[in-house]
Design a protein around this motif. Structure first.
Motif, PDB file in Angstrom:
ATOM      1  N   ALA A 158       6.101   3.825  15.304  1.00 22.26           N
ATOM      2  CA  ALA A 158       4.848   3.907  14.554  1.00 22.26           C
ATOM      3  C   ALA A 158       5.014   4.777  13.318  1.00 22.26           C
ATOM      4  O   ALA A 158       4.505   4.461  12.235  1.00 22.26           O
ATOM      5  N   ILE A 159       5.772   5.873  13.468  1.00 19.72           N
ATOM      6  CA  ILE A 159       5.950   6.789  12.334  1.00 19.72           C
ATOM      7  C   ILE A 159       6.755   6.107  11.232  1.00 19.72           C
ATOM      8  O   ILE A 159       6.443   6.228  10.048  1.00 19.72           O
ATOM      9  N   GLU A 160       7.760   5.338  11.651  1.00 18.08           N
ATOM     10  CA  GLU A 160       8.585   4.642  10.665  1.00 18.08           C
ATOM     11  C   GLU A 160       7.730   3.637   9.886  1.00 18.08           C
ATOM     12  O   GLU A 160       7.809   3.546   8.659  1.00 18.08           O
ATOM     13  N   GLN A 161       6.875   2.928  10.642  1.00 11.24           N
ATOM     14  CA  GLN A 161       5.990   1.950  10.012  1.00 11.24           C
ATOM     15  C   GLN A 161       5.086   2.636   8.983  1.00 11.24           C
ATOM     16  O   GLN A 161       4.961   2.190   7.845  1.00 11.24           O
ATOM     17  N   TYR A 162       4.517   3.737   9.416  1.00  6.52           N
ATOM     18  CA  TYR A 162       3.636   4.507   8.527  1.00  6.52           C
ATOM     19  C   TYR A 162       4.390   4.950   7.294  1.00  6.52           C
ATOM     20  O   TYR A 162       3.919   4.819   6.163  1.00  6.52           O
ATOM     21  N   HIS A 163       5.597   5.458   7.499  1.00 10.01           N
ATOM     22  CA  HIS A 163       6.393   5.969   6.389  1.00 10.01           C
ATOM     23  C   HIS A 163       6.717   4.845   5.414  1.00 10.01           C
ATOM     24  O   HIS A 163       6.586   5.007   4.204  1.00 10.01           O
ATOM     25  N   ASN A 164       7.107   3.675   5.959  1.00 13.12           N
ATOM     26  CA  ASN A 164       7.459   2.556   5.081  1.00 13.12           C
ATOM     27  C   ASN A 164       6.263   2.090   4.259  1.00 13.12           C
ATOM     28  O   ASN A 164       6.394   1.848   3.060  1.00 13.12           O
ATOM     29  N   SER A 165       5.106   1.985   4.918  1.00 14.45           N
ATOM     30  CA  SER A 165       3.963   1.507   4.139  1.00 14.45           C
ATOM     31  C   SER A 165       3.532   2.555   3.115  1.00 14.45           C
ATOM     32  O   SER A 165       3.075   2.208   2.025  1.00 14.45           O
TER      33      SER A 165
ATOM     34  N   ARG B 222       5.835   2.053   0.220  1.00 13.77           N
ATOM     35  CA  ARG B 222       5.411   0.880  -0.565  1.00 13.77           C
ATOM     36  C   ARG B 222       4.243   1.244  -1.476  1.00 13.77           C
ATOM     37  O   ARG B 222       4.227   0.925  -2.659  1.00 13.77           O
ATOM     38  N   PHE B 223       3.285   1.956  -0.901  1.00 14.04           N
ATOM     39  CA  PHE B 223       2.114   2.356  -1.682  1.00 14.04           C
ATOM     40  C   PHE B 223       2.524   3.244  -2.853  1.00 14.04           C
ATOM     41  O   PHE B 223       2.099   3.044  -3.986  1.00 14.04           O
ATOM     42  N   CYS B 224       3.385   4.228  -2.583  1.00 14.03           N
ATOM     43  CA  CYS B 224       3.804   5.160  -3.635  1.00 14.03           C
ATOM     44  C   CYS B 224       4.508   4.413  -4.754  1.00 14.03           C
ATOM     45  O   CYS B 224       4.226   4.641  -5.938  1.00 14.03           O
ATOM     46  N   ASP B 225       5.447   3.522  -4.362  1.00  9.64           N
ATOM     47  CA  ASP B 225       6.205   2.794  -5.381  1.00  9.64           C
ATOM     48  C   ASP B 225       5.269   1.965  -6.253  1.00  9.64           C
ATOM     49  O   ASP B 225       5.377   1.976  -7.487  1.00  9.64           O
ATOM     50  N   ALA B 226       4.351   1.268  -5.581  1.00 18.06           N
ATOM     51  CA  ALA B 226       3.415   0.442  -6.336  1.00 18.06           C
ATOM     52  C   ALA B 226       2.602   1.307  -7.289  1.00 18.06           C
ATOM     53  O   ALA B 226       2.357   0.957  -8.444  1.00 18.06           O
ATOM     54  N   GLN B 227       2.226   2.473  -6.807  1.00 17.74           N
ATOM     55  CA  GLN B 227       1.367   3.345  -7.595  1.00 17.74           C
ATOM     56  C   GLN B 227       2.112   3.959  -8.773  1.00 17.74           C
ATOM     57  O   GLN B 227       1.567   4.137  -9.847  1.00 17.74           O
ATOM     58  N   LEU B 228       3.395   4.255  -8.571  1.00 21.43           N
ATOM     59  CA  LEU B 228       4.166   4.894  -9.635  1.00 21.43           C
ATOM     60  C   LEU B 228       4.332   3.964 -10.831  1.00 21.43           C
ATOM     61  O   LEU B 228       4.348   4.420 -11.970  1.00 21.43           O
TER      62      LEU B 228
ATOM     63  N   GLN C  98      -3.877  11.788 -10.127  1.00 26.19           N
ATOM     64  CA  GLN C  98      -4.294  12.475  -8.905  1.00 26.19           C
ATOM     65  C   GLN C  98      -3.797  11.697  -7.679  1.00 26.19           C
ATOM     66  O   GLN C  98      -3.255  12.270  -6.741  1.00 26.19           O
ATOM     67  N   ILE C  99      -3.955  10.352  -7.734  1.00 25.02           N
ATOM     68  CA  ILE C  99      -3.510   9.524  -6.607  1.00 25.02           C
ATOM     69  C   ILE C  99      -2.013   9.671  -6.409  1.00 25.02           C
ATOM     70  O   ILE C  99      -1.534   9.875  -5.289  1.00 25.02           O
ATOM     71  N   LYS C 100      -1.253   9.602  -7.525  1.00 25.66           N
ATOM     72  CA  LYS C 100       0.215   9.735  -7.421  1.00 25.66           C
ATOM     73  C   LYS C 100       0.572  11.052  -6.759  1.00 25.66           C
ATOM     74  O   LYS C 100       1.394  11.119  -5.834  1.00 25.66           O
ATOM     75  N   PHE C 101      -0.073  12.094  -7.263  1.00 29.18           N
ATOM     76  CA  PHE C 101       0.245  13.430  -6.747  1.00 29.18           C
ATOM     77  C   PHE C 101      -0.048  13.536  -5.254  1.00 29.18           C
ATOM     78  O   PHE C 101       0.780  13.993  -4.458  1.00 29.18           O
ATOM     79  N   GLU C 102      -1.247  13.050  -4.880  1.00 30.40           N
ATOM     80  CA  GLU C 102      -1.633  13.162  -3.462  1.00 30.40           C
ATOM     81  C   GLU C 102      -0.722  12.316  -2.586  1.00 30.40           C
ATOM     82  O   GLU C 102      -0.330  12.725  -1.491  1.00 30.40           O
ATOM     83  N   ALA C 103      -0.351  11.127  -3.090  1.00 31.46           N
ATOM     84  CA  ALA C 103       0.491  10.240  -2.286  1.00 31.46           C
ATOM     85  C   ALA C 103       1.858  10.864  -2.087  1.00 31.46           C
ATOM     86  O   ALA C 103       2.406  10.848  -0.972  1.00 31.46           O
ATOM     87  N   LEU C 104       2.409  11.442  -3.168  1.00 34.72           N
ATOM     88  CA  LEU C 104       3.727  12.072  -3.034  1.00 34.72           C
ATOM     89  C   LEU C 104       3.678  13.253  -2.076  1.00 34.72           C
ATOM     90  O   LEU C 104       4.595  13.467  -1.285  1.00 34.72           O
ATOM     91  N   SER C 105       2.594  14.024  -2.145  1.00 32.39           N
ATOM     92  CA  SER C 105       2.540  15.190  -1.261  1.00 32.39           C
ATOM     93  C   SER C 105       2.196  14.771   0.167  1.00 32.39           C
ATOM     94  O   SER C 105       2.507  15.479   1.110  1.00 32.39           O
ATOM     95  N   LEU C 106       1.578  13.572   0.300  1.00 32.75           N
ATOM     96  CA  LEU C 106       1.311  13.070   1.660  1.00 32.75           C
ATOM     97  C   LEU C 106       2.626  12.767   2.370  1.00 32.75           C
ATOM     98  O   LEU C 106       2.757  12.960   3.576  1.00 32.75           O
ATOM     99  N   LYS C 107       3.630  12.339   1.586  1.00 34.69           N
ATOM    100  CA  LYS C 107       4.948  12.068   2.172  1.00 34.69           C
ATOM    101  C   LYS C 107       5.519  13.306   2.837  1.00 34.69           C
ATOM    102  O   LYS C 107       6.262  13.219   3.796  1.00 34.69           O
TER     103      LYS C 107
ATOM    104  N   PHE D 141      -3.042   0.649   0.691  1.00 36.56           N
ATOM    105  CA  PHE D 141      -3.352   1.943   1.304  1.00 36.56           C
ATOM    106  C   PHE D 141      -4.069   1.792   2.633  1.00 36.56           C
ATOM    107  O   PHE D 141      -3.896   2.625   3.528  1.00 36.56           O
ATOM    108  N   ASP D 142      -4.862   0.704   2.759  1.00 34.59           N
ATOM    109  CA  ASP D 142      -5.516   0.461   4.057  1.00 34.59           C
ATOM    110  C   ASP D 142      -4.477   0.301   5.156  1.00 34.59           C
ATOM    111  O   ASP D 142      -4.669   0.764   6.284  1.00 34.59           O
ATOM    112  N   GLN D 143      -3.359  -0.339   4.755  1.00 37.28           N
ATOM    113  CA  GLN D 143      -2.248  -0.472   5.708  1.00 37.28           C
ATOM    114  C   GLN D 143      -1.766   0.926   6.135  1.00 37.28           C
ATOM    115  O   GLN D 143      -1.561   1.195   7.326  1.00 37.28           O
ATOM    116  N   VAL D 144      -1.607   1.819   5.140  1.00 31.28           N
ATOM    117  CA  VAL D 144      -1.162   3.190   5.441  1.00 31.28           C
ATOM    118  C   VAL D 144      -2.131   3.850   6.419  1.00 31.28           C
ATOM    119  O   VAL D 144      -1.724   4.461   7.412  1.00 31.28           O
ATOM    120  N   VAL D 145      -3.434   3.677   6.127  1.00 26.38           N
ATOM    121  CA  VAL D 145      -4.427   4.344   6.970  1.00 26.38           C
ATOM    122  C   VAL D 145      -4.372   3.815   8.400  1.00 26.38           C
ATOM    123  O   VAL D 145      -4.378   4.587   9.367  1.00 26.38           O
TER     124      VAL D 145
END
Lengths: 451, 503
Positions: free
Chosen positions: B123-130, B133-139, B162-171, B203-207
């Motif tokens: 589950a963690i790997e799945q979360y990390h991968n999605s 994906r979200f971060c790359d798309a956002q960058l 702000q989204i980029k920053f939060e997503a990167l720090s979420l990693k 991002f819904d996938q991430v959530v």
């Protein structure tokens, strides 16, 4: 009547003629050692009362009719209500400007400065005998009154050197106690085991031996690897939480080891696993000692201190303690080798006492003397190591004032000789008295050396 | 014939003794390298981050990451950080074997903390991968002008950043509360703009994956230990190199790259080790030369005024901190206000030696620079040696054969120097093992006081700049030198003392 008393006292002294008493009289005869013992007691007293004799918070202050004892008080502030206007004045003890306060009565500590507090009027290397000024509340400049004088001068920032020296005594003596406490705990335990069991005395069965080894792996896993994040967080927060987390880990480790120890006793009864084996305790511990003494300890301590996330003097003490137990272990081992062959130990064994009891109750008290000597020398070298580290500014937080850090400040300005001479003298005297104590103890405790 | 055989036996026994010492030598060396390695991987900060950020810094969140990606990969490969740490690792059943492949240090730590909290790697790997994906798309996301209609441009850019920053720090975050807060924040911003619908779906996938981690928790897996073995790892590479691509390994003298100057460390050390060894050896030799006559004289005239006064002076010297004496000497003899007789720092003039200067001329020029350091290096071991010499001499002088020699009518000098002196040399040779390491350790302090360009001052400089590969290299080299010192003293002892049994 007088003579009778004398006789009785002689009889008494003959009756309880113990080794301890003999050693004490021998020690007292050694004048340098005896005087260093007295100086050490004096330093210990200074270290204990340091926060009350060198602080900028007054011992007693009466201000607007309110009695305050800032230096002794646990709370840091005092609210004073003006009876006429009803306005509340809040006095914060650590930042209040006591020297300019118009108090009814105010009694300052003998040294009216804290080690970290700057005296801006006398900053930039004011010499002990030089002109020191005091600016009154009205802004007048005057010669400093004796009670506010910097007796040993100030450093660049205007911090009082004498106050730093007095408070540094605490650090130095704590270094000795804590690091040598850790070192002697490890050293005496390992030395006693190595000397008492040797290579051929600790016997166990094959089954219980391997069960115990596996148990150690599990204990290590559950105590340290599984809790590695808790431990890391502990290190990041504070010294207290390090100690708590370490304590929990060690507790788990001991618990699991013990479970497997008892389990091993059962396993050892099974057929081919009940084969007897000897554990070469002495060889293992001696190799460990040899490896540790071949390490460049100062550089090792510096490297470990350099990567510590939070710089703290307690870390340094722990590192010094963990690396300096070899001398104590070697001497204790040698003493145990001698004692374990003595008749009274054989007698204790033949009476069926547990080995644990023989080691700690019968052998250890007689084997402590050489360890005591090693501890005295160890304290001297621990103090030297710590002051060298703070002299180099490695691993010690810049806010902590120690003798080494005071001396370091003197390196920048050679004309400020008081910054070099006095802290250095303090280190030198402390190291010397510990070395003298060690020599005195050695002479007193080892009757073979007496000639 | 017989004599030769005894000699053969003696030599073979001695050889065996030396071999045995070497057997202890090797594990000790391994432990020192292990300790050094342990310290270097626990050092705070990410070395790759440091190498890259010192090359370029600043820039917008997105662009910075893209342009640095290649650099980071290169440095990770060069520093060998794309390998597992050690030959084996003890983890729990919940951990995957390949976690080391995740490059970013904080990211890796966040993941392993998530595993230790929840225990379900899938589950963690799945979360990390999605999340990736979200971060790359956002960058790489740039809204075009059509989409921006009806919004304030500056505000949009700020929100996107702000989204980029939060997503990167979420990693890199692992605490449940913090993660939830960041997720909520990103969600509120995403729902503000209609053109971000694609991102919102990602991002819904991430959530939902994040929710999934909590739903499929399997903490029990953490209670099962697991040992994983790796043939190719950082320690192995550090020791033996990677076949010459980036590193030759420390057994071939390659200690890696300095974080500060990016030079090879071996070059730096090669240029510095000379002065350190010079002072260490000079001090040991001087100490032996001075201490032997003093110790012998004090012992021969035991109880005399010379004996008593030298004892006191030696004892005080022994307790004197070397850094204090060094500072006092500098303050007195290299201070323009008192005596400016000697230079205060360095080992040669700031302008260097004149061109074409011969060796003797160089020595002559450097001599005033060497005096003060040499005194400080020497005095403590000299005090220690003299005391040892005195004690061992006193022991010998009290023995019967010395009394016989005296009774025979031999002159005092001859008795002392010919009969007693030789035998009292044994203990003083063995303490070589104590003096040599002490001199090496002491060099850290003295070199930085006298600014001698040696390994000790380099060590302090490295510590101040968090240059860990350098610290580890110095630790390993001094450990090696210390061990060599012990070995030499063991061998000397075996050579000198005919009574030793080599057991």
């Amino acid at each position: 009547m007088e003579e009778l008393k004398k006789d009785i006292s002689i009889e008494e002294s003959k009756a309880d003629f113990s080794f301890r008493k003999y050693a004490w009289t021998q020690f007292k005869k050694n004048k340098p050692a005896y005087y260093s013992y007295k100086v050490l007691v004096f330093l210990a007293i200074i270290a204990i009362i340091a926060p009350f004799i060198a602080t900028d918070q007054p011992l007693y202050c009466k201000y607007k009719g309110v009695n305050m004892f800032p230096a002794f008080s646990f709370s840091n502030n005092c609210e004073i209500k003006d009876p006429a206007t009803g306005a509340i004045e809040n006095i914060q003890y650590d930042i209040a400007d006591w020297k300019h306060m118009e108090a009814e009565t105010i009694i300052f500590a003998p040294i009216a400065y804290s080690p970290n507090k700057t005296d801006y009027d006398n900053a930039d290397y004011v010499s002990p005998g030089g002109k020191q000024i005091f600016i009154t509340a009205e802004g007048e400049e005057m010669e400093i009154p004796a009670k506010f004088r910097h007796w040993l001068g100030t450093n660049k920032a205007g911090e009082d050197v004498l106050s730093g020296l007095i408070n540094g005594t605490r650090v130095s003596l704590t270094i000795g106690i804590l690091s040598m406490g850790i070192a002697s705990l490890i050293g005496i335990l390992l030395g006693a085991m190595a000397g008492y069991f040797g290579d051929k005395k600790l016997q166990t069965t094959r089954g219980s031996f391997w069960t115990f080894i596996i148990g150690l792996f599990f204990a290590f896993y559950y105590a340290f690897i599984m809790r590695s994040f808790e431990l890391a967080d502990g290190f990041a927060t504070s010294s207290l939480s390090i100690l708590i987390q370490l304590f929990i880990s060690i507790f788990i480790f001991t618990l699991i080891s013990f479970v497997f120890y008892w389990l091993g006793k059962l396993v050892g009864k099974i057929g081919f696993l009940s084969h007897k084996v000897f554990i070469p305790v002495d060889s293992i511990i001696s190799r460990a000692i040899e490896i540790l003494i071949s390490m460049p300890l100062l550089i090792l301590i510096i490297s470990v201190a350099a990567i510590a996330k939070e710089k703290s003097i307690v870390n340094i003490m722990i590192i010094i303690g963990l690396t300096s137990w070899t001398g104590i272990a070697r001497l204790t081992r040698a003493e145990f080798l001698r004692i374990s062959n003595l008749e009274y130990i054989q007698a204790a064994k033949s009476m069926g006492f547990k080995e644990f009891r023989i080691i700690f109750k019968h052998a250890l008290p007689n084997a402590l003397a050489p360890a005591l000597v090693a501890i005295a020398f160890g304290v001297a070298s621990a103090i030297l190591t710590e002051s060298a580290l703070s002299f180099l500014g490695v691993g010690v937080p810049p806010t902590t004032v120690t003798w080494g850090s005071l001396l370091n400040a003197g390196r920048e300005q050679f004309s400020a000789w008081w910054l070099v001479v006095f802290p250095g003298l303090a280190i030198f005297v402390t190291v010397t008295i510990y070395n003298l104590l060690g020599e005195g103890l050695r002479d007193a405790l080892d009757p073979r050396l007496k000639k | 014939m017989q004599k030769q055989c005894i000699l053969c036996g003696k030599i073979s026994r001695m050889f065996r003794y030396i071999l045995k010492r070497i057997f202890i030598f090797i594990p000790t060396l391994i432990i020192i390298t292990l300790l050094g390695f342990l310290i270097s991987i626990n050092a705070p900060g990410d070395p790759v981050e440091r190498m890259v950020s010192s090359a370029q810094s600043g820039g917008e969140v997105g662009t910075q990451s893209v342009s640095q990606m290649k650099d980071k990969l290169f440095w990770r490969k060069k520093l060998g950080l794309d390998l597992p740490v050690f030959y084996f690792s003890v983890t729990s059943y919940a951990y995957p074997d390949t976690l080391y492949k995740i490059g970013d240090k904080p990211e890796r730590e966040a993941l392993s903390r998530l595993i230790s909290n929840h225990g379900n790697w899938n589950a963690i790997e799945q979360y990390h991968n999605s999340l990736i994906r979200f971060c790359d798309a956002q960058l790489f996301f740039r809204p075009d002008t059509n989409q921006l209609k009806g919004y304030e441009t500056n505000k949009v850019i700020e929100d996107l950043n702000q989204i980029k920053f939060e997503a990167l720090s979420l990693k890199a975050s692992y605490e449940e509360v913090l993660m939830q807060a960041k997720i909520d924040k990103i969600q509120t911003i995403l729902s503000k703009y209609s053109f971000l619908n694609d991102s919102k779906r990602l991002f819904d996938q991430v959530v939902s994956d994040h929710q999934n981690i909590k739903n499929t928790e399997s903490k029990w897996k953490n209670y099962i230990p697991k040992i994983a073995f790796y043939k190719n790892n950082q320690y192995h590479r550090w020791l033996f190199g990677d076949g010459g691509e980036f590193s030759k390994g420390i057994i071939r003298g390659d200690f890696g790259t300095s974080y500060v100057t990016k030079q090879p460390i071996s070059e730096v050390i090669y240029s510095k080790i000379g002065w350190s060894l010079f002072f260490t050896l000079l001090s040991v030799i001087l100490a032996y030369f001075v201490s032997i006559p003093i110790g012998v004289k004090a012992a021969a005239n035991r109880g005399s005024r010379f004996d008593k006064s030298s004892s006191i002076v030696l004892f005080m010297l022994y307790s004197m901190p070397s850094f204090w004496l060094a500072t006092l000497l500098l303050m007195t003899f290299a201070n323009p206000d008192v005596f400016h007789w000697l230079p205060a720092s360095g080992v040669k003039p700031a302008t260097g030696y004149p061109e074409g200067a011969g060796l003797f001329e160089k020595i002559k020029i450097s001599f005033p620079y060497i005096i003060l350091p040499a005194i400080c290096y020497t005095y403590s071991s000299f005090a220690f040696l003299s005391r040892t010499m005195r004690v061992s001499m006193i022991e010998i002088v009290g023995q019967d054969y010395i009394r016989t020699a005296k009774a025979k009518g031999l002159p005092e000098n001859k008795v002392i120097w010919k009969h007693a002196f030789r035998n009292s040399l044994l203990p003083i040779i063995t303490v070589f093992a104590n003096i040599f390491p002490a001199a090496i350790g002491g060099s850290v302090i003295l070199e930085s006081i006298f600014t001698i360009p040696g390994m000790g001052s380099e060590a302090i400089f490295a510590i101040q700049n968090n240059n860990y590969p350098m610290i580890i290299a110095i630790l390993t080299i001094t450990g090696f030198l210390t061990l060599v010192g012990y070995l030499i003293s063991d061998i000397l002892y075996a050579l000198v003392d005919p009574r030793i049994s080599y057991k």
